[in-house]
Design a protein around this motif. Structure first.
Motif, mmCIF file in Angstrom:
data_model
loop_
_atom_site.group_PDB
_atom_site.id
_atom_site.type_symbol
_atom_site.label_atom_id
_atom_site.label_comp_id
_atom_site.label_asym_id
_atom_site.label_seq_id
_atom_site.Cartn_x
_atom_site.Cartn_y
_atom_site.Cartn_z
ATOM 1 N N PHE B 75 0.847 -1.198 0.000
ATOM 2 C CA PHE B 75 0.000 0.000 0.000
ATOM 3 C C PHE B 75 0.885 1.251 0.000
ATOM 4 O O PHE B 75 1.946 1.269 0.630
ATOM 5 C CB PHE B 75 -0.903 0.031 1.240
ATOM 6 C CG PHE B 75 -2.081 -0.894 1.155
ATOM 7 C CD1 PHE B 75 -3.315 -0.430 0.728
ATOM 8 C CD2 PHE B 75 -1.956 -2.234 1.492
ATOM 9 C CE1 PHE B 75 -4.405 -1.280 0.646
ATOM 10 C CE2 PHE B 75 -3.036 -3.091 1.413
ATOM 11 C CZ PHE B 75 -4.262 -2.621 0.989
ATOM 12 N N ALA B 76 0.422 2.275 -0.690
ATOM 13 C CA ALA B 76 1.127 3.561 -0.692
ATOM 14 C C ALA B 76 0.246 4.579 0.017
ATOM 15 O O ALA B 76 -0.972 4.624 -0.220
ATOM 16 C CB ALA B 76 1.390 4.005 -2.119
ATOM 17 N N MET B 83 -3.440 3.160 -0.266
ATOM 18 C CA MET B 83 -4.067 2.631 -1.480
ATOM 19 C C MET B 83 -3.130 1.655 -2.195
ATOM 20 O O MET B 83 -1.914 1.807 -2.165
ATOM 21 C CB MET B 83 -4.360 3.768 -2.479
ATOM 22 C CG MET B 83 -5.032 4.974 -1.888
ATOM 23 S SD MET B 83 -6.742 5.097 -2.224
ATOM 24 C CE MET B 83 -6.844 5.245 -3.954
ATOM 25 N N ARG B 84 -3.729 0.697 -2.835
ATOM 26 C CA ARG B 84 -3.004 -0.153 -3.771
ATOM 27 C C ARG B 84 -3.995 -0.780 -4.736
ATOM 28 O O ARG B 84 -5.208 -0.753 -4.487
ATOM 29 C CB ARG B 84 -2.170 -1.216 -3.067
ATOM 30 C CG ARG B 84 -2.876 -2.467 -2.626
ATOM 31 C CD ARG B 84 -1.818 -3.513 -2.252
ATOM 32 N NE ARG B 84 -2.338 -4.584 -1.441
ATOM 33 C CZ ARG B 84 -2.860 -5.697 -1.949
ATOM 34 N NH1 ARG B 84 -2.962 -5.848 -3.250
ATOM 35 N NH2 ARG B 84 -3.303 -6.649 -1.148
ATOM 36 N N THR B 85 -3.487 -1.307 -5.836
ATOM 37 C CA THR B 85 -4.372 -1.955 -6.812
ATOM 38 C C THR B 85 -4.102 -3.458 -6.810
ATOM 39 O O THR B 85 -3.030 -3.907 -6.385
ATOM 40 C CB THR B 85 -4.144 -1.411 -8.234
ATOM 41 O OG1 THR B 85 -2.771 -1.574 -8.571
ATOM 42 C CG2 THR B 85 -4.522 0.049 -8.338
ATOM 43 N N LEU B 93 -8.758 -3.836 -9.437
ATOM 44 C CA LEU B 93 -9.479 -3.316 -8.277
ATOM 45 C C LEU B 93 -8.578 -2.364 -7.498
ATOM 46 O O LEU B 93 -7.358 -2.534 -7.471
ATOM 47 C CB LEU B 93 -9.929 -4.455 -7.366
ATOM 48 C CG LEU B 93 -10.854 -5.500 -7.993
ATOM 49 C CD1 LEU B 93 -11.144 -6.618 -7.007
ATOM 50 C CD2 LEU B 93 -12.148 -4.862 -8.453
ATOM 51 N N THR B 94 -9.205 -1.390 -6.865
ATOM 52 C CA THR B 94 -8.466 -0.460 -6.017
ATOM 53 C C THR B 94 -8.845 -0.722 -4.561
ATOM 54 O O THR B 94 -10.027 -0.724 -4.214
ATOM 55 C CB THR B 94 -8.825 0.998 -6.373
ATOM 56 O OG1 THR B 94 -8.626 1.170 -7.770
ATOM 57 C CG2 THR B 94 -7.953 1.977 -5.609
ATOM 58 N N LEU B 95 -7.819 -0.956 -3.744
ATOM 59 C CA LEU B 95 -8.039 -1.184 -2.318
ATOM 60 C C LEU B 95 -7.631 0.072 -1.567
ATOM 61 O O LEU B 95 -6.522 0.580 -1.760
ATOM 62 C CB LEU B 95 -7.210 -2.368 -1.814
ATOM 63 C CG LEU B 95 -7.668 -3.778 -2.180
ATOM 64 C CD1 LEU B 95 -7.416 -4.080 -3.642
ATOM 65 C CD2 LEU B 95 -6.981 -4.807 -1.314
ATOM 66 N N ALA B 96 -8.531 0.575 -0.751
ATOM 67 C CA ALA B 96 -8.235 1.782 0.038
ATOM 68 C C ALA B 96 -8.462 1.466 1.517
ATOM 69 O O ALA B 96 -9.504 0.911 1.875
ATOM 70 C CB ALA B 96 -9.135 2.923 -0.402
#
Lengths: 172, 138
Positions: B75-76, B83-85, B93-96
């Motif tokens: 994650f950044a 966030m990361r994809t 997908l985008t994970l937040a």
């Protein structure tokens, strides 16, 4: 004679040809719609199969590991040349084992009295089809299991399960 | 006279049939497209669900502080959100992750909130909590 050779085709003949050509186009379009339908249906079924082939074993394993509160230990062992996940429980001094393993493109489970019965991969109950299925410890403390399922079409999905129960009665 | 009437009536019949077929075909093709889209969405949702479950389990088992765990997981940080994809079939997908932690003295209570998006569509949100006793911290 020569006048007849250069005669224009009758109008009704052109009309008939046009009608048959239109009918041919109709048949081709009908076939095209059927082919598109078949491809679409096949795509939907294949996607559904792949998802079900992955979700079923992963969901089963997650449920099994989380719900089996009586389990006294979880371990990974190779028995009879088969990699197995062993859920052990001790009841009135006797150790019982639930053994889950992958063999011949399917997930199997068997429940044995470990003190009296040897594990035999051929007597397990077939649970669900899955092309490939792997279980490994994901950490050094043996608290996190990494489960990977692969469907027939090559789709792979991994799921980690953190153990809430004790582990290592079998020396995990 | 009869010879010209027959092809004409046949032509009219054929045109009516083709018209009916065209209307049916357009409805059927719309259904095919909808079915394909629904199937793709179902595949994405299932992958997202497994992804969220996987995240929650790994976080529960980890002894790292939440921010270190998220960074180690790819994650950044972007403001208060990590966030990361991730790839789910043909979709990205985008994970937040947002969250907060509370130091109780004896340990740290982490409460994260994972949201997964498929482009603009919110697929799922999952609250993830973990209590990490101080003696378990690295």
């Amino acid at each position: 004679m020569s006048r007849r050779l250069h005669q224009e085709p009758p109008a009704h003949m052109i009309g008939e040809l046009f009608t048959f050509a239109l009918f041919g186009v109709f048949l081709l379009l009908s076939l095209l719609v059927v082919v598109i339908g078949v491809e679409n249906y096949r795509g939907v079924v294949d996607a559904s199969d792949a998802i079900s082939q992955i979700r079923t074993p992963l969901g089963y394993m997650a449920g099994k590991l989380r719900s089996d509160a009586a389990t006294d230990g979880v371990s990974l062992e190779t028995r009879e040349g088969v990699q197995t996940l062993v859920l052990s429980e001790i009841y009135e001094g006797t150790r019982y084992e639930t053994i889950i393993y992958h063999q011949d493109g399917a997930l199997y489970e068997t429940y044995i009295n470990a003190d009296e019965t040897m594990f035999d991969p051929d007597i397990g109950t077939r649970l669900t089809d899955v092309a490939d299925f792997e279980i490994a410890w994901a950490d050094e403390d043996a608290r996190l299991l990494a489960i990977t399922a692969t469907a027939d079409d090559g789709t792979t999905q991994a799921l980690h399960i953190a153990l809430r129960t004790g582990q290592g009665v079998n020396g995990a | 006279m009869n010879g010209t009437r027959r092809p004409n009536s046949m032509l009219v019949e054929l045109v009516i049939v083709i018209l009916f077929f065209a209307i049916s075909a357009s409805v059927i093709l719309q259904l095919f497209v909808a079915a394909g889209a629904r199937s793709a969405q179902s595949t994405t949702d299932t992958a997202a669900l497994l992804m969220a479950e996987d995240f929650a389990e790994r976080f529960a088992a980890s002894k790292l502080p939440a921010d270190s765990f998220l960074e180690a997981d790819g994650f950044a940080q972007d403001g208060d959100t990590y966030m990361r994809t991730a790839e789910a079939g043909k979709r990205t997908l985008t994970l937040a992750v947002t969250g907060e932690n509370e130091d109780t003295g004896a340990g740290v209570l982490d409460a994260l909130h994972l949201a997964i998006h498929d482009q603009e569509r919110a697929v799922l949100t999952l609250p993830v909590s973990r209590y990490l006793p101080r003696e378990d911290m690295p």
